[in-house]
Design a protein around this motif. Structure first.
Motif, PDB file in Angstrom:
ATOM      1  N   HIS A  80       0.791  -1.230   0.000  1.00  0.00           N
ATOM      2  CA  HIS A  80       0.000   0.000   0.000  1.00  0.00           C
ATOM      3  C   HIS A  80       0.826   1.285   0.000  1.00  0.00           C
ATOM      4  O   HIS A  80       0.274   2.353  -0.266  1.00  0.00           O
ATOM      5  N   VAL A  81       2.114   1.201   0.278  1.00  0.00           N
ATOM      6  CA  VAL A  81       2.948   2.403   0.339  1.00  0.00           C
ATOM      7  C   VAL A  81       4.139   2.314  -0.624  1.00  0.00           C
ATOM      8  O   VAL A  81       4.332   3.180  -1.481  1.00  0.00           O
ATOM      9  N   LEU A  82       4.936   1.260  -0.493  1.00  0.00           N
ATOM     10  CA  LEU A  82       6.187   1.195  -1.247  1.00  0.00           C
ATOM     11  C   LEU A  82       5.967   0.833  -2.706  1.00  0.00           C
ATOM     12  O   LEU A  82       6.519   1.481  -3.603  1.00  0.00           O
ATOM     13  N   ALA A  83       5.184  -0.202  -2.989  1.00  0.00           N
ATOM     14  CA  ALA A  83       4.948  -0.588  -4.384  1.00  0.00           C
ATOM     15  C   ALA A  83       4.273   0.521  -5.186  1.00  0.00           C
ATOM     16  O   ALA A  83       4.663   0.774  -6.337  1.00  0.00           O
ATOM     17  N   PRO A  84       3.268   1.212  -4.628  1.00  0.00           N
ATOM     18  CA  PRO A  84       2.656   2.310  -5.394  1.00  0.00           C
ATOM     19  C   PRO A  84       3.602   3.482  -5.654  1.00  0.00           C
ATOM     20  O   PRO A  84       3.284   4.349  -6.471  1.00  0.00           O
ATOM     21  N   ALA A  85       4.755   3.498  -4.985  1.00  0.00           N
ATOM     22  CA  ALA A  85       5.759   4.537  -5.246  1.00  0.00           C
ATOM     23  C   ALA A  85       6.772   4.081  -6.295  1.00  0.00           C
ATOM     24  O   ALA A  85       7.790   4.738  -6.496  1.00  0.00           O
ATOM     25  N   CYS A  86       6.485   2.965  -6.951  1.00  0.00           N
ATOM     26  CA  CYS A  86       7.328   2.441  -8.030  1.00  0.00           C
ATOM     27  C   CYS A  86       6.485   2.368  -9.308  1.00  0.00           C
ATOM     28  O   CYS A  86       5.382   1.805  -9.281  1.00  0.00           O
ATOM     29  N   ILE A  87       6.988   2.919 -10.396  1.00  0.00           N
ATOM     30  CA  ILE A  87       6.242   2.865 -11.648  1.00  0.00           C
ATOM     31  C   ILE A  87       6.151   1.414 -12.115  1.00  0.00           C
ATOM     32  O   ILE A  87       7.127   0.668 -12.072  1.00  0.00           O
ATOM     33  N   THR A  88       4.984   1.026 -12.560  1.00  0.00           N
ATOM     34  CA  THR A  88       4.719  -0.349 -12.986  1.00  0.00           C
ATOM     35  C   THR A  88       5.272  -0.564 -14.386  1.00  0.00           C
ATOM     36  O   THR A  88       4.671  -0.150 -15.381  1.00  0.00           O
ATOM     37  N   THR A  89       6.410  -1.239 -14.463  1.00  0.00           N
ATOM     38  CA  THR A  89       7.119  -1.340 -15.746  1.00  0.00           C
ATOM     39  C   THR A  89       6.443  -2.283 -16.732  1.00  0.00           C
ATOM     40  O   THR A  89       6.746  -2.239 -17.922  1.00  0.00           O
ATOM     41  N   ASP A  90       5.545  -3.149 -16.259  1.00  0.00           N
ATOM     42  CA  ASP A  90       4.854  -4.038 -17.197  1.00  0.00           C
ATOM     43  C   ASP A  90       3.456  -3.531 -17.541  1.00  0.00           C
ATOM     44  O   ASP A  90       2.638  -4.269 -18.081  1.00  0.00           O
ATOM     45  N   HIS A  91       3.194  -2.266 -17.266  1.00  0.00           N
ATOM     46  CA  HIS A  91       1.909  -1.656 -17.633  1.00  0.00           C
ATOM     47  C   HIS A  91       1.869  -1.436 -19.148  1.00  0.00           C
ATOM     48  O   HIS A  91       2.879  -1.045 -19.748  1.00  0.00           O
ATOM     49  N   PRO A  92       0.734  -1.671 -19.796  1.00  0.00           N
ATOM     50  CA  PRO A  92       0.665  -1.503 -21.259  1.00  0.00           C
ATOM     51  C   PRO A  92       0.978  -0.092 -21.751  1.00  0.00           C
ATOM     52  O   PRO A  92       1.350   0.084 -22.914  1.00  0.00           O
ATOM     53  N   ARG A  93       0.821   0.903 -20.872  1.00  0.00           N
ATOM     54  CA  ARG A  93       1.136   2.278 -21.288  1.00  0.00           C
ATOM     55  C   ARG A  93       2.424   2.785 -20.653  1.00  0.00           C
ATOM     56  O   ARG A  93       2.649   3.984 -20.586  1.00  0.00           O
ATOM     57  N   TYR A  94       3.268   1.881 -20.214  1.00  0.00           N
ATOM     58  CA  TYR A  94       4.649   2.213 -19.888  1.00  0.00           C
ATOM     59  C   TYR A  94       5.409   2.124 -21.215  1.00  0.00           C
ATOM     60  O   TYR A  94       5.675   1.040 -21.729  1.00  0.00           O
ATOM     61  N   LEU A  95       5.750   3.270 -21.783  1.00  0.00           N
ATOM     62  CA  LEU A  95       6.287   3.332 -23.144  1.00  0.00           C
ATOM     63  C   LEU A  95       7.641   4.029 -23.212  1.00  0.00           C
ATOM     64  O   LEU A  95       8.105   4.381 -24.298  1.00  0.00           O
ATOM     65  N   SER A  96       8.265   4.228 -22.061  1.00  0.00           N
ATOM     66  CA  SER A  96       9.540   4.934 -22.008  1.00  0.00           C
ATOM     67  C   SER A  96      10.711   3.965 -21.918  1.00  0.00           C
ATOM     68  O   SER A  96      10.527   2.779 -21.633  1.00  0.00           O
ATOM     69  N   PHE A  97      11.909   4.519 -22.167  1.00  0.00           N
ATOM     70  CA  PHE A  97      13.128   3.720 -22.089  1.00  0.00           C
ATOM     71  C   PHE A  97      12.914   2.439 -22.918  1.00  0.00           C
ATOM     72  O   PHE A  97      12.503   2.501 -24.047  1.00  0.00           O
ATOM     73  N   ILE A  98      13.187   1.276 -22.344  1.00  0.00           N
ATOM     74  CA  ILE A  98      12.783   0.011 -22.958  1.00  0.00           C
ATOM     75  C   ILE A  98      11.987  -0.737 -21.893  1.00  0.00           C
ATOM     76  O   ILE A  98      12.543  -1.144 -20.868  1.00  0.00           O
ATOM     77  N   PRO A  99      10.683  -0.908 -22.091  1.00  0.00           N
ATOM     78  CA  PRO A  99       9.854  -1.516 -21.045  1.00  0.00           C
ATOM     79  C   PRO A  99      10.165  -2.994 -20.847  1.00  0.00           C
ATOM     80  O   PRO A  99      10.911  -3.619 -21.608  1.00  0.00           O
ATOM     81  N   THR A 100       9.562  -3.551 -19.807  1.00  0.00           N
ATOM     82  CA  THR A 100       9.564  -4.999 -19.624  1.00  0.00           C
ATOM     83  C   THR A 100       8.123  -5.472 -19.662  1.00  0.00           C
ATOM     84  O   THR A 100       7.212  -4.729 -19.287  1.00  0.00           O
ATOM     85  N   ALA A 101       7.919  -6.673 -20.142  1.00  0.00           N
ATOM     86  CA  ALA A 101       6.561  -7.221 -20.226  1.00  0.00           C
ATOM     87  C   ALA A 101       6.633  -8.731 -20.038  1.00  0.00           C
ATOM     88  O   ALA A 101       6.387  -9.500 -20.960  1.00  0.00           O
ATOM     89  N   PRO A 102       7.000  -9.178 -18.840  1.00  0.00           N
ATOM     90  CA  PRO A 102       7.174 -10.616 -18.636  1.00  0.00           C
ATOM     91  C   PRO A 102       5.864 -11.382 -18.790  1.00  0.00           C
ATOM     92  O   PRO A 102       4.797 -10.891 -18.415  1.00  0.00           O
TER      93      PRO A 102
END
Length: 465
Positions: A80-102
């Motif tokens: 509820h605190v730490l994870a929401p402070a991290c951008i979700t790199t496997d989100h379909p609209r994470y389009l920066s850098f080079i995403p991950t999509a495991p």
């Protein structure tokens, strides 16, 4: 001590409390597995965003203490605190850098790898894991046209993969022709990934960065003058198989052709893009990879594995082994045999079997599913590039070769892009960061996630109107 004729007993601390199977540890494991299942199967995980340190300090407080805060509270803080402070790199609209999509299979099996206490550094300790990883490496080598005798190891990421390959390249040059009169030299494109310069600093060698010209594609004609000028000091030429910024593939075949005239190790940095060879739409762009002495590709990018995994493959694995095997009395039992120990093939010793999540997903779903997913990314990149070219006020910087689409909003400054990007993330629409090329600000879509849709991308373009 004796008090009033009796003995008082203080319970001895339980040294095995954290390791023994007890009601406490059963509850802890159930909590973690329940959270993991919910997260893996979630279909609406938000993008989330970073928080300033003072806010995290206010929300989470001090989490490390002498007596502990308990698993339930620690997991609740993470969820509820730490994870929401991290951008979700496997989100379909994470389009920066080079995403991950495991894949779900790869992510789930990552839990199994940890739960199994597998050590991946030696055949003696982890032959089953090494066997599985080597099957994946052999499959990749065959896809890239390398000989059946090629092999390598999964390392942490592209930076370590490039460094390890270049260390092997220099060792091979030393063995073949001794040290140069001056300093060793790596030749690469001026558009090469920053990890090449980083490796050169670690190795204390020089980098000669060759301009690829307006196309961004490094050619043999551009490399030739550097080889003629620096001669035997050049121990490696690095070609890029899909640059991070644009997804550009160098003319590997023309660079490889120079090996008939000059002595150098050809390394292909395909951390992001080399997976494009799985698609019939892009395979032709990589002609010449089959002549490489080493290649890397990151499964945690376009091969849908979780962080962190880079496949480093040598044409002649013995060259890697000669460069990297560590020698010590306590290692003699490992090094005085011919068994395949992954610790011998890169700049590492202790090693997690980080290739296993990819192996499980590939073994479960089959190679055809991977080809389809990579092809879908390339098609979507082409489709949104067409849309950008149709829109007034937008400029496509160059047609995508793979799945990175770079474009400009005409008239926008660097600050305009920054404000727009921050608003997108604040509103949880998307994570698209500003970029630049040749001094001009721009932005880019890195399309890797098979769940990203054309409508997602069009919706982001609409916010720039």
């Amino acid at each position: 001590m004796s008090v009033g004729g009796s003995m008082t007993k203080t319970p001895a601390p339980s040294a095995d409390r954290m390791h023994a199977v007890t009601p406490e540890t059963r509850e802890l494991v159930d909590l973690v597995l329940d959270y993991s299942r919910r997260r893996i199967l979630s279909e609406d995980t938000p993008l989330d965003k970073p928080l300033p340190e003072f806010e995290l300090r206010r929300l989470a407080g001090q989490t490390v203490s002498e007596t502990g805060i308990g698993a339930e509270r620690a997991l609740a803080l993470f969820e509820h605190v730490l994870a929401p402070a991290c951008i979700t790199t496997d989100h379909p609209r994470y389009l920066s850098f080079i995403p991950t999509a495991p894949t779900k299979a790869a992510t789930a099996f990552d839990l199994v790898v940890s739960a199994s206490a597998v050590y991946g550094g030696s055949w003696l300790e982890g032959s089953g894991a090494v066997y599985a990883e080597n099957q994946v490496l052999a499959w990749l080598a065959a896809e890239f046209g390398l000989p059946a005798t090629a092999g390598g190891v999964f390392v942490q990421g592209g930076t370590l993969g490039n460094l390890s390959a270049l260390v092997a390249a220099r060792e091979a040059a030393r063995t073949e022709r001794g040290n140069p009169s001056g300093r060793w030299v790596i030749v690469c494109s001026a558009e090469a990934h920053s990890s090449i310069s980083s490796a050169a600093r670690v190795m204390d060698v020089d980098v000669v960065a060759v301009s690829p010209g307006e196309s961004g594609v490094l050619t043999g004609d551009a490399v030739r003058p550097a080889l003629e000028e620096y001669g035997d000091a050049v121990f490696a030429v690095v070609a890029t198989g899909g640059s991070t910024n644009f997804g550009i593939v160098d003319d590997i075949a023309s660079v490889a052709a120079l090996k008939s005239e000059f002595s150098f190790w050809l390394h292909v940095d395909g951390a992001y893009g080399l997976a494009g060879m799985l698609s019939p739409l892009a395979r032709h762009r990589f002609a010449g990879v089959e002549h490489a002495d080493s290649v890397i590709v990151d499964p945690h990018k376009w091969l849908f594995a979780p962080f962190d995994a880079c496949a480093l493959i040598y044409r002649d694995p013995e060259a890697g082994r000669r460069a990297h095997t560590q020698h010590a009395e306590y290692l003699d039992t490992l090094t005085e045999n011919t068994e395949w120990s992954p610790s011998d093939y890169a700049a590492h010793l202790t090693r997690r079997a980080r290739g296993l999540p990819f192996w499980f997903s590939l073994a479960s779903h089959g190679a055809a599913a991977y080809r389809d997913a990579v092809t879908a990314s390339i098609r979507l990149a082409e489709q949104i590039a067409d849309e950008i070219e149709r829109r007034d006020g937008f400029r496509l910087v160059r047609r995508p070769q793979l799945s990175v689409v770079v474009f400009e909003r005409e008239g926008w400054t660097k600050e305009d892009y920054a404000v727009w990007s921050a608003r997108l993330l604040d509103e949880q629409r998307a994570f698209v960061t500003p970029s630049s090329h040749a001094g001009r600000p721009n932005t880019r879509f890195a399309v890797l996630n098979p769940l990203t849709t054309f409508d997602d991308l069009v919706g982001i373009l609409d916010t720039m109107e």
